[in-house]
Each structure stands twice: as C-alpha cells, then as structure tokens.
Design an enzyme around this catalytic site. Sequence first.
Site, PDB file in Angstrom:
ATOM      1  N   ASP A  13      40.899  27.665  33.103  1.00 25.99           N
ATOM      2  CA  ASP A  13      40.716  27.080  31.853  1.00 25.99           C
ATOM      3  C   ASP A  13      39.955  25.971  31.876  1.00 25.99           C
ATOM      4  OD1 ASP A  13      40.996  26.864  29.036  1.00 25.99           O
ATOM      5  OD2 ASP A  13      42.903  26.378  29.140  1.00 25.99           O
ATOM      6  N   ASP A 108      35.751  29.966  27.662  1.00 25.12           N
ATOM      7  CA  ASP A 108      35.750  29.072  28.568  1.00 25.12           C
ATOM      8  C   ASP A 108      37.158  29.271  29.387  1.00 25.12           C
ATOM      9  OD1 ASP A 108      37.631  28.664  26.366  1.00 25.12           O
ATOM     10  OD2 ASP A 108      37.761  26.631  26.348  1.00 25.12           O
ATOM     11  N   GLU A 109      37.775  30.470  29.472  1.00 31.46           N
ATOM     12  CA  GLU A 109      39.037  30.560  30.110  1.00 31.46           C
ATOM     13  C   GLU A 109      39.051  32.065  30.516  1.00 31.46           C
ATOM     14  OE1 GLU A 109      43.027  30.704  28.444  1.00 31.46           O
ATOM     15  OE2 GLU A 109      41.909  30.715  26.382  1.00 31.46           O
TER      16      GLU A 109
END
Length: 359
Positions: A13, A108-109
């Site tokens: 993350d 983003d993860e």
Amino acid sequence: MSTSLLRKIIHVDMDAFFAAVEMRDNPKLAQVPLAVGGASERRGVISTCNYQARQFGVRSAMPTATALRRCPKLVVVPGRMERYREVSSQLREILSRYSDVIEPLSLDEAFLDVSDTTQFQGSATLIAQAIRQDIKTELGLTASAGVAPLKFLAKIASDIHKPDGLTVIQPSEVESFIEELELNKIAGVGPVTWERLQALGFRRGCDIRASDEASLTSALGKFGKVLWQRCQGIDERAISPYRERKSVGVERTFSVNLNSLEQVIKAYEDVILPEFTRRSKSYFESNQVNRIGIKIKFSDFSQTTKDQAMRSLNHEVLLKLLSAAYQRGSGLGVRLIGVHCGLDRLQPTGVAEQLPLFD
C-alpha cells in the site's frame, strides 16, 4: 484454522500516494501540509493528503472548505490522474518482478501471492522488504506492506506501521493476533456495523470466536457468516489478477445548490447522464445490469439513495427514483447527484441478451 495458512500473501500500500507524487515532483511541496483535491469555492473534496496535513485532522473525502478551516496553511493542488496512472504502471512493473499472481485493488495498492516464489529462499518477509526498497530507490516514494497467510490479515497488517512500515504476521501468530483484533479493522465492518457489533457485546476477535456462526448470521445476515469465518482464521479467497466489476456509477458535486426538482432533473439530464452513458457503455459488452439507483446529497450534508432491481438502464425509472430521493430532502437544496448500476457477469454461452443502454 484454515489450510490457507500455508500461503504467503503480501499487501503493498503506497503511502499518501497522490500527495506523495506531488511532493516528489515538486520539492517545494515536501515540507508543507498538502492535499490533492478540488477547490473549496467549487465545493471540492479532498482526495488524499500528506501526513503533515493529517496532523491537523485533514482526511480523505473531507470537503476542502472543512480541511482549510482545520488547517489554514493547507496547500491544495488539483489531481493529475494521468500522472498517477503512469507512476502506478511503474509500481506494477516492480511488483511483477516478484510474482505473477498480483491483484491490484487501486492505483496505489495490490495483493501478491508469493507462495511459489523462489527468490530470497521463498521468504515473504524478505520479498516485501525488497519490494519496498525498489519502490523507494526507483520511484522516490514509500510504501507500507503487510505479510500474512490470510488475505484479510495482510491488508490489516499493511496499515499497522504506516507510513513506510512493514508488519509480518507469521502462521503461528494468526490465532493470537485475531484474538486481540478490534473488529472495526476488518474490511466490511463500517461505522454502522461496528456500532451494531458493540451493542451485541462484540469488540474483538475473541468475542466472535466465542460465539456461534448461526447466531451471528441471524444478527448480521450474510456478513455475519463472513465475520465468523475471518475470526476463526478462515479466508480461502485467492489472489485474483482479474477483478470483476460489480458496479459502475457517476456522481457530481455542484458549486451552487439546486433548489427545485426541475433544477435537479435538468442537472441530471445535462451533466450526470451524458457522463454516465459514456463511462458505462464499455461494461455492457460483458455484464448485465441487475440494479439501478440514484444518490442525492443535500445542503446539510445528509444523503439518501433510491434504487430498484432492473435488468436494463431504464431512463423513466431513474427519473422516478430521482424524484423520490429529492422528496426525502423536504425542500433542502441539493449539492450532489449520483447515478449507479449494479452488474452481473454475462455467461460465456451468451444466453443473457445484450440490452441497449436505455430501454
């Protein structure tokens, strides 16, 4: 406990991703409270913010005007989605060096299954460390990671030592970790469910473990069964590189309140509907509509939704839902309108008929 305890799962993350990219690209922003979002005069909301801003109570999804009241020196910059997608693609390339089984959750993860990875003698901890170092060296950004044998625990672990942290839950630690885990850390336990659980006397994993599945399902429906399984250490979900889209929608916040049903309908037809039509078309090649709905947020920030089971995007039904939702405001101005539809995957046989966008 689950046989999936033999798996090695990493959840990566990125830390304050949008804001971090802005700080990296413009070093002048690195030492100031920073948020990415819409302008306050246009009723914008915060998309994300850096950790300096969070110290003032600024949070994602907060109205920009509220964020500026909490942090008068907050610098707000508009988002640059193309730039974030570019960096996300670079992130994906780094992750692909360590596993072919990657499930992106957003820009983003992502989850990685490294159970069969031979690098670093198969150590998921060392792999996670290497990934984080590659991100720092090559992208100039930081990421937090969680390592666990269960998917839901890996995600929880990645948040424990943010920012720029790593948390590892070994198979031998799963039971004790779940025993002490506060239930609002588990995905799916939102504010309403959390309140309900506390009212029933459930606060930690040990409370659920001491209960029985039937009573929990009776109290919470299908999610009760899921929660009971999680707290028994059961999470058989695979890391899936291909995630099915369950819904598609569009919503828009208006700079000026809409103060009549006529204004609401006009905004829906002129602004919301064209964008929804454009965005949703591509999903109907492989999906069937199962539900349509309307969302309205009023001037006092209360909100309501109206939806209906449907097998097509019926314009007349959406207008009726819009009108019904508006009436719930009892004359309050409208600041946001949204439209959404639920999706079912079409069968490979093509039995389900491809419907036009609006019947």
